[in-house]
Design a protein around this motif. Structure first.
Motif, mmCIF file in Angstrom:
data_model
loop_
_atom_site.group_PDB
_atom_site.id
_atom_site.type_symbol
_atom_site.label_atom_id
_atom_site.label_comp_id
_atom_site.label_asym_id
_atom_site.label_seq_id
_atom_site.Cartn_x
_atom_site.Cartn_y
_atom_site.Cartn_z
ATOM 1 N N ARG A 186 0.672 -1.574 -0.059
ATOM 2 C CA ARG A 186 0.018 -0.057 -0.072
ATOM 3 C C ARG A 186 0.969 1.614 0.101
ATOM 4 O O ARG A 186 1.634 1.334 0.332
ATOM 5 N N THR A 187 0.445 2.318 -0.852
ATOM 6 C CA THR A 187 1.380 3.663 -0.591
ATOM 7 C C THR A 187 0.962 4.242 0.971
ATOM 8 O O THR A 187 -0.531 3.629 1.806
ATOM 9 N N LYS A 188 1.043 5.530 1.272
ATOM 10 C CA LYS A 188 1.019 6.325 1.966
ATOM 11 C C LYS A 188 -0.869 6.308 2.112
ATOM 12 O O LYS A 188 -1.516 6.827 3.445
ATOM 13 N N GLU A 189 -1.080 7.043 1.126
ATOM 14 C CA GLU A 189 -2.693 6.902 0.950
ATOM 15 C C GLU A 189 -3.144 5.810 1.429
ATOM 16 O O GLU A 189 -4.763 5.707 1.351
ATOM 17 N N ASP A 193 -0.037 0.059 -4.200
ATOM 18 C CA ASP A 193 1.045 0.695 -4.799
ATOM 19 C C ASP A 193 1.915 -0.613 -5.873
ATOM 20 O O ASP A 193 2.707 -1.142 -5.904
#
Length: 463
Positions: A186-189, A193
């Motif tokens: 996952r990305t930070k958001e 990813d």
RNA sequence: UCCUCGGUAGCUCAACGGUAGAGCAUUCGGCUGUUAACCGAAGGGUUGUAGGUUCGAAUCCUACCCGAGGAGCCA
């Protein structure tokens, strides 16, 4: 002992009559009597079977007489003229070598099976008359396509199967990924990813080779791509598959008329090629699959395809006193019932429909002078419907960018496509032919699942 | 995804509220020129699954699964 194929025997029987030969193949039927019998074998090289005559002079007569359908045998014997009416010659066996008997639960019988049942045994159905004919014609047609384009100087381009273009606008796509589905990065958001994925970005199976093909037409002038294409649509019809083959030619310095001329010439070429190279199979289709096939195909070969604009098509349909389920109205796409009516009732032959409203067609199609329609063309044929979709491409960079902005496409993703309009752009055009739909049209087979060796459709991938 | 129709022997189908059948295939027997060979016999079924209605369900009802045809989408 000279090995001969059944095809050779039928094509040059005068060279083999009264000669000792060896033939190998699979048993289609056995008819035995007290001291003699008949076997029909098919060796795969030819549509027709070869009749074997055997008698109790064979040391393994009893075993041969009990052979089941589907068994593999090698037969030595002498080719003789047949007293029977149904075959010109037959093989009088001096030895029958049983290589692989078929057990008595072999599913194929000496009678007609439903196509639905045969789909459940896709690994055995090429051994039937119908599917033997279908898949031989499929092979011939694939070759004929290459032959047609190579003879005209087109360069064959293998466009990629895996693409990163996620908005080609041709439908739902199959995702290609090596990410672990049960543990997605996952990305930070909190989004997935895809930078961690194999290619570092989102990738899919191709839905069309066109965008990758156009740059090659700017180098070789005339090019084509022909290969597998994938659509992840949940469509359940007789003419859609998740994996199918598409032919896409692209011509530089060409307009919509050149495009239609090429499509028409190719279509007629393919029909003639089948008649010339698979006469037995075509005869079979005409007699048992689609009575009237020859009449229809001959009509296609000998007449010019109809060519009308979308606007004319709407006017024609509105004049008809037919109660269509969907309204006929300028600006709406033609429904299947409308397309069928045009090609099956009004023209009774293939019809090109051109210049559709821009709002129902793809971004890359060339805007016409009226600023309302684009230089698109669909070829509609009786029985199958839309078989070709093509267009003249928008070669003017400013028009193309304006259109992409209207449709909110990400121009950065298409930077290399737009470069073709920056460096030496010119009028060019191309189309896509559904290979399976062409096979259906040429054989009279009405379900796409029956012209693909192992068809992939929603919820179905047994083989 | 929506609409319609269907699922009974290996296959193709019949039985439509009252003991589940035929043709073909299979097995065995017969037959000296067959052509989806023919003639005789035998074996073969929890009627898609799970509930329900009924004295009784393959049959009627409900849900689900599977298949087909049509529609949308497209090639």
């Amino acid at each position: 002992m000279k090995k001969v194929t059944v095809k050779t025997l039928f094509q040059e029987s005068e060279n083999w009559i009264n000669k000792k030969i060896r033939v190998s193949g699979w048993v289609r039927t056995v008819r035995d009597s007290k001291s003699f019998g008949f076997i029909e074998i098919n060796d795969g090289t030819f549509f027709k079977n070869l009749q074997i005559v055997f008698d109790d002079s064979l040391p393994n007569f009893k075993e041969v007489a009990k052979l089941g359908v589907g068994s593999a045998i090698v037969v030595d014997g002498e080719l003789v003229e047949s007293p029977g009416a149904k075959q010109p010659f037959e093989l009088k066996a001096t030895a029958v070598d049983i290589q692989g008997p078929a057990t008595d639960d072999y599913p194929l019988q000496k009678k007609r099976h439903s196509f639905e049942f045969l789909r459940t045994i896709a690994h055995l159905r090429p051994r039937t008359n119908t599917f033997s004919a279908v898949f031989r014609v499929r092979s011939l047609l694939a070759f004929a396509i290459h032959k047609f384009f190579q003879e005209r100087g087109f360069v064959y381009v293998n466009t990629p199967i895996i693409t990163s273009c996620d908005c080609e606008g041709a439908g739902e796509m199959f995702r290609v990924s090596t990410l672990a589905l049960n543990n997605l990065p996952r990305t930070k958001e909190g989004n997935i990813d895809f930078g961690e994925d194999f290619f570092g970005k989102e990738t899919n199976l191709t839905v069309s080779g066109q965008l990758a093909l156009e740059p090659f037409s700017m180098a070789f002038k005339d090019v084509y791509t022909f290969g597998p294409t994938f659509r992840a649509e949940n469509s359940n019809t007789t003419r859609h598959a998740a994996e199918f083959w598409m032919l896409e030619p692209e011509m530089a310095f060409a307009d919509l008329n050149d495009n239609m001329n090429l499509a028409e010439e190719m279509f007629k070429y393919l029909i003639n090629y089948c008649f010339e190279h698979a006469p037995e199979e075509m005869e079979f289709f005409n007699s048992f699959i689609d009575i009237g096939l020859f009449e229809r195909l001959n009509n296609v070969v000998s007449s010019d395809f109809a060519r009308i604009t979308y606007t004319e098509a709407i006017e024609l349909l509105q004049k008809e006193k037919v109660d269509f389920e969907y309204p006929v109205e300028w600006g709406r796409d033609l429904q299947t019932e409308h397309e069928r009516f045009l090609t099956e009732k009004i023209f009774r032959k293939p019809v090109f429909v051109t210049n559709y409203p821009k709002d129902i067609k793809a971004f890359y199609m060339r805007i016409n002078e009226d600023n309302k329609t684009v230089a698109a063309m669909d070829l509609l044929v009786p029985g199958v419907g839309e078989i070709i979709g093509g267009s003249q491409r928008e070669e003017r960079l400013d028009y193309l960018i304006k259109r992409m902005d209207e449709l909110q496409l990400n121009k950065e993703e298409y930077w290399w496509y737009l470069d073709t309009r920056r460096y030496g752009t010119n009028k060019h055009a191309g189309f896509g032919l559904g290979f399976e739909r062409a096979i259906m049209y040429l054989t009279g087979i009405t379900n796409i699942r029956d012209v693909i060796p192992y068809p992939r459709t929603v919820g179905s991938i047994e083989f």
